[in-house]
Design an enzyme around this catalytic site. Structure first.
Site, PDB file in Angstrom:
ATOM      1  N   LYS A  88       7.674  58.266  25.630  1.00 43.28           N
ATOM      2  CA  LYS A  88       8.494  57.057  25.492  1.00 43.28           C
ATOM      3  C   LYS A  88       8.316  56.551  24.071  1.00 43.28           C
ATOM      4  O   LYS A  88       7.216  56.139  23.683  1.00 43.28           O
ATOM      5  CB  LYS A  88       8.039  55.979  26.481  1.00 43.28           C
ATOM      6  CG  LYS A  88       8.649  54.599  26.184  1.00 43.28           C
ATOM      7  CD  LYS A  88       8.219  53.537  27.186  1.00 43.28           C
ATOM      8  CE  LYS A  88       8.590  52.138  26.671  1.00 43.28           C
ATOM      9  NZ  LYS A  88       8.218  51.071  27.622  1.00 43.28           N
ATOM     10  N   GLY A  91       7.348  42.079  29.062  1.00 44.60           N
ATOM     11  CA  GLY A  91       6.323  41.234  29.644  1.00 44.60           C
ATOM     12  C   GLY A  91       6.740  39.826  29.993  1.00 44.60           C
ATOM     13  O   GLY A  91       5.925  39.009  30.395  1.00 44.60           O
ATOM     14  N   ALA A 113      11.824  47.103  30.600  1.00 39.42           N
ATOM     15  CA  ALA A 113      11.274  45.839  30.074  1.00 39.42           C
ATOM     16  C   ALA A 113      12.011  44.608  30.564  1.00 39.42           C
ATOM     17  O   ALA A 113      13.230  44.551  30.580  1.00 39.42           O
ATOM     18  CB  ALA A 113      11.248  45.820  28.552  1.00 39.42           C
ATOM     19  N   GLY A 114      11.235  43.636  30.976  1.00 41.23           N
ATOM     20  CA  GLY A 114      11.740  42.308  31.270  1.00 41.23           C
ATOM     21  C   GLY A 114      12.158  42.045  32.702  1.00 41.23           C
ATOM     22  O   GLY A 114      12.288  40.887  33.100  1.00 41.23           O
ATOM     23  N   ASN A 125       6.677  47.186  34.693  1.00 43.43           N
ATOM     24  CA  ASN A 125       5.243  47.087  34.547  1.00 43.43           C
ATOM     25  C   ASN A 125       4.755  45.679  34.856  1.00 43.43           C
ATOM     26  O   ASN A 125       4.149  45.433  35.885  1.00 43.43           O
ATOM     27  CB  ASN A 125       4.845  47.491  33.110  1.00 43.43           C
ATOM     28  CG  ASN A 125       3.345  47.534  32.894  1.00 43.43           C
ATOM     29  OD1 ASN A 125       2.572  46.984  33.648  1.00 43.43           O
ATOM     30  ND2 ASN A 125       2.917  48.200  31.852  1.00 43.43           N
ATOM     31  N   THR A 126       5.081  44.723  33.980  1.00 36.86           N
ATOM     32  CA  THR A 126       4.522  43.380  34.112  1.00 36.86           C
ATOM     33  C   THR A 126       4.811  42.731  35.462  1.00 36.86           C
ATOM     34  O   THR A 126       3.942  42.088  36.053  1.00 36.86           O
ATOM     35  CB  THR A 126       5.063  42.487  32.982  1.00 36.86           C
ATOM     36  OG1 THR A 126       4.678  43.064  31.740  1.00 36.86           O
ATOM     37  CG2 THR A 126       4.531  41.070  33.088  1.00 36.86           C
TER      38      THR A 126
END
Lengths: 254, 68, 254, 254, 254, 68, 68, 68
Positions: C96, C157, C183-184, C205-206
């Site tokens: 990535k 995040g 992301a996000g 992830n987050t």
């Protein structure tokens, strides 16, 4: 998963199914078998000679909870009459109250709905009223004996989505009774969103019945409802304005 | 001389009193998932033949259809 | 379900997992076991004496696809160097690419990302670049050899959700290569929405790592991703302005 | 009102006008007279014999700032050539750079736009590049000498509104240079929103040109831009989750 | 501009002002002078000895229309009593009915509001009821004699914006009586949006009173309301999915 | 024998060298807001008559139109 | 012996019947923008002195404040 | 006399050339999931003992951590 109890029954699937507009009734039992849907709405109508279609009940497995609606009712009295008829016909005690005077948007009459709820709850019905999202009206419905309160997400049959989130969120936060988002949800993501903010269940019909592949769409909604409920319980993380690195923020080789 | 009844909201004429079961069969209703409302009372198929239609009766034949 | 093939491998789970910020690495294998997640990102870092933590790889089952990221890289050269190191360390061919110069929002540098992609794709890497949503940049990434293109949903995040839908939708419609929203995304409903409009996968992830119950939240995202994909394939019904009755519109007894 | 200075000129109207698609060029001077618009874009085209239309310049008052765009350019070189031609034709130093390879959404090529900006800024142009919203690209444009940076709100000519708010907000917060929202704004409320979050100006064309009454719509946009700017400076109050009474909360006669 | 007539009076400013929460009453006449606001709400309260503050009426120019609200009322009877008192005190015939039982969100009781409206309209009041957006309740208010109907945009004092657009839009489309969005609007852009979709006016208090510079924010709202109204009348252009070039799409020199 | 030029991107033939002003007038261009690009150089109307078109010349007639 | 009244919702005792104007002045109310509700009837400042407070009277002093 | 190397980006001094394995063990690195980059070349644990650290060498000890 916390349990959802309505009218003394544990509800194992938080996706309720409306059965209108399907191209064939045969899809209904397939959908129920595939998704484990438990609460199913039906409507009551007069049959003229020579126009007899299949009876919907023949397609609904015996262990489902039948929830006849009072569609066609324009005031509390008509809704009460339809509910009594449906029960007399052996449909059980559940009823979705629906009192509508508006032919373009099919928006409900909260005041009449409250009146019908009070009468039917006293007669032992398990009453789930369809309503225009409104905290005060929601409280009155609960006081009148509603087993759950069902604000609309957007007008019936539009697939417009969860446009009433602000008002429904407040109802969820302030009313102890289960809040079920009924009408207008068009995509599984919207059903998931309603569940994430704490809805007890959602009732979906048009989005499934008018999908290219209704069986697959029903499955998609079923997954999304579970996803949303589980996220609600899991406790979503905080939303922040600035980024927070997911990888260590030290420069790679610094 | 005929008798009049209200059937599914419309007036009809009958030559004589007849059992509900015969009347519905003559009209071509076919299966057993229908329910009849007779003067505000619900009758299931098994009860139809015992019920005799009288002048002034109100009858509605009902069943469940898909609805949301 | 149509199959998703990236770098010659069939991807069975369209939820990709980022492994940062978890309270314990032990959650990772549990999440993978529960959800069937297949593609997992990791980061590469220098270890100072006495500060040695567990190696993440020990927690990732052998049949997963490891996707080291190039976090910490500020330009194409640094990203290339990190990618080569990771491969030399036995991580396989996937990478990535992440080139970031902005410390507040961690927004990527598309131009450097394109350069790094071109070099690494020529070296046989399976390159999945993280990027700022942009149709033209997306096309250049594909021309440079990207195996998939990963526009952000909102800053890393933040859990802010799918705020770039307009631009991502266009990328999905116009670019043949798989588009993965990275992301996000903060809620399963947002992941479902991305999938409904045709994203090939999402990388989260987050939202999972910072949930009250990460294992349960991972499961919720996994369900939502399946729901969204299935809805995309099932063909959502039309959205209308006016209501369309789900029950027969004849008055009940008229 | 804080002053807006671009290329050494004070800009008194923060609404910039695009002049395409009007049913008649005669509307342009009327709109300018009514709204006080100061910055006006035009395009340069070859005229074939017998197809000569009016020259747009004849309709633009002399005290306006002309901003020829480079529409038709597919790379930096073409944009540079058009810009030089326009200047040679007496249009002044301002230029809106627009490099587009995408015929369906008319989305720009940021990389080529940065290259063209660098060349033209060195030649003394006042360069305002149209771009895909992107913090890193925005910074590069500023480094290349852009006098302002113009991210799109949604694709050109769609009237879809301010769909890129998340990315544009970050650009406004992080980049010192004026950020001007260009393209896609369809309603005055959307222009006001862009101004409220701190945009320096907006450029509007289609929403005005395709309105039922373009003159009145131009006026509406002009008012909305002033409203949004003034609100930005006035400092909006805090947003809260719970209600805060506007009337004394003591019961009336308690 | 089409004229707005309420209770036989032509309303020249479609921005109505609530006067609560201002740091000083002295701001009120300044705001009115600057914006031309014409309709102004006030509240009625008991004064205890030694706690006498200024009377609000002293600060409102004589040509304004005073609209006392019935804040503090928990049912129709209390609202009726307050309305009569206010009129007896010389406030004129206008009254904003507000019946609230909910202390957290200050959401109204539509049913009681309808009852109070019927009684007061019969007594010759010009009744403008604050209400939870609801088409059926709106129609009943009109039948009861309301001069205008005022659905909330979001809870009072929250500045959360125009969150009830879906339901208010339907009210505007279906109800002949003026629809005024009251409560919750936090930004001028949101007021403009309400006007664009056809609201007859908006009532704003908290967003102005709690702004850093209330005078300037009032001006911003006033401009935005005019912008939104004018856009509504001008007829917004069509929204499209694909781009439509604002400049001639022929390549520049092709 | 003719001479060839490129006019507005297309090849044309001319019988002889002529002043740009006459050439454009013959083509029917009417007003003074046009600009001509001649071999990469810009010429305004006042300069057209002094310029003689030669074989191989590239000419473009340009003006400003509405654009966003 | 005292007389009792309800003033602003609370019981009060007065030694004797007195004019409303004197009573309010004694309590320190200062200007003329107040209105008094006396047994459900509204009285403006100019009328206060003519009104004599009697046992059992209900009095409320009201005015307008900012409200939304 | 000492030799200098760059270890994890910082300069260090060593008294003499020693095998990489001994050097890392002395620093307390414990398990086998680390990788060492030595003058741009990757060495896995099994290879460490054969490699002798020389003056001017650049060493980095690397491993994988959680990342998104």
């Amino acid at each position: 998963m916390e349990r959802l109890i309505i009218g003394g029954r544990e509800i194992t699937s938080r996706l309720f199914l409306g059965t209108g507009k399907f191209s064939s009734y045969r899809l209904i039992p397939e959908i129920i078998a595939r998704t484990g849907i438990q609460v199913v709405t039906v409507a009551l109508r007069r049959v003229d000679p020579g126009k007899q279609e299949d009876d919907m009940l023949a397609y609904i497995p015996g262990d489902c909870i039948l929830m006849p609606n009072t569609s066609g009712a324009r005031n509390a009295e008509e809704a009460i009459r339809i509910a009594r008829l449906a029960r007399a016909m052996g449909c059980g005690d559940w009823v979705k109250i629906e009192v509508i005077n508006d032919n373009r948007y099919l928006l409900p009459d909260n005041e009449e709905t409250i009146r019908a709820t009070a009468v039917l709850a006293r007669e032992g019905f398990i009453v789930l009223p369809y309503m225009n999202p409104d905290l005060t009206a929601g409280r009155k419905l609960v006081d009148a004996g509603a087993a759950a309160v069902m604000p609309l997400g957007s007008p019936i049959g539009t697939n417009r989505g969860f446009k009433t989130r602000e008002l429904v969120q407040i109802m969820i936060d302030e009313i102890k009774c289960p809040i079920i988002v009924d009408a207008g949800l068009g995509r599984p993501s919207e059903a998931a969103e309603a569940m994430e903010i704490g809805a007890a269940a959602v009732l979906v019909n048009t989005a499934i019945a008018t999908a290219g592949d209704p069986l697959s769409m029903a499955d998609a909604f079923s997954l999304a409802v579970r996803a949303g409920r589980q996220a609600h319980l899991a406790g979503p993380g905080e939303v922040s304005a600035l980024a927070r690195a997911s990888s260590p923020l030290t420069g790679f080789l610094d | 001389m005929v008798m009049r009844i209200i059937f599914n909201g419309r007036e009809e004429e009958l030559p004589e009193e007849i059992p509900l079961g015969d009347y519905l069969a003559a009209k071509g209703y076919r299966n057993e998932l229908l329910v009849v409302q007779h003067n505000g009372q619900i009758y299931r198929p098994g009860e139809w033949q015992r019920l005799i239609i009288k002048p002034g009766d109100q009858l509605d034949v009902l069943h469940f259809v898909g609805g949301g």
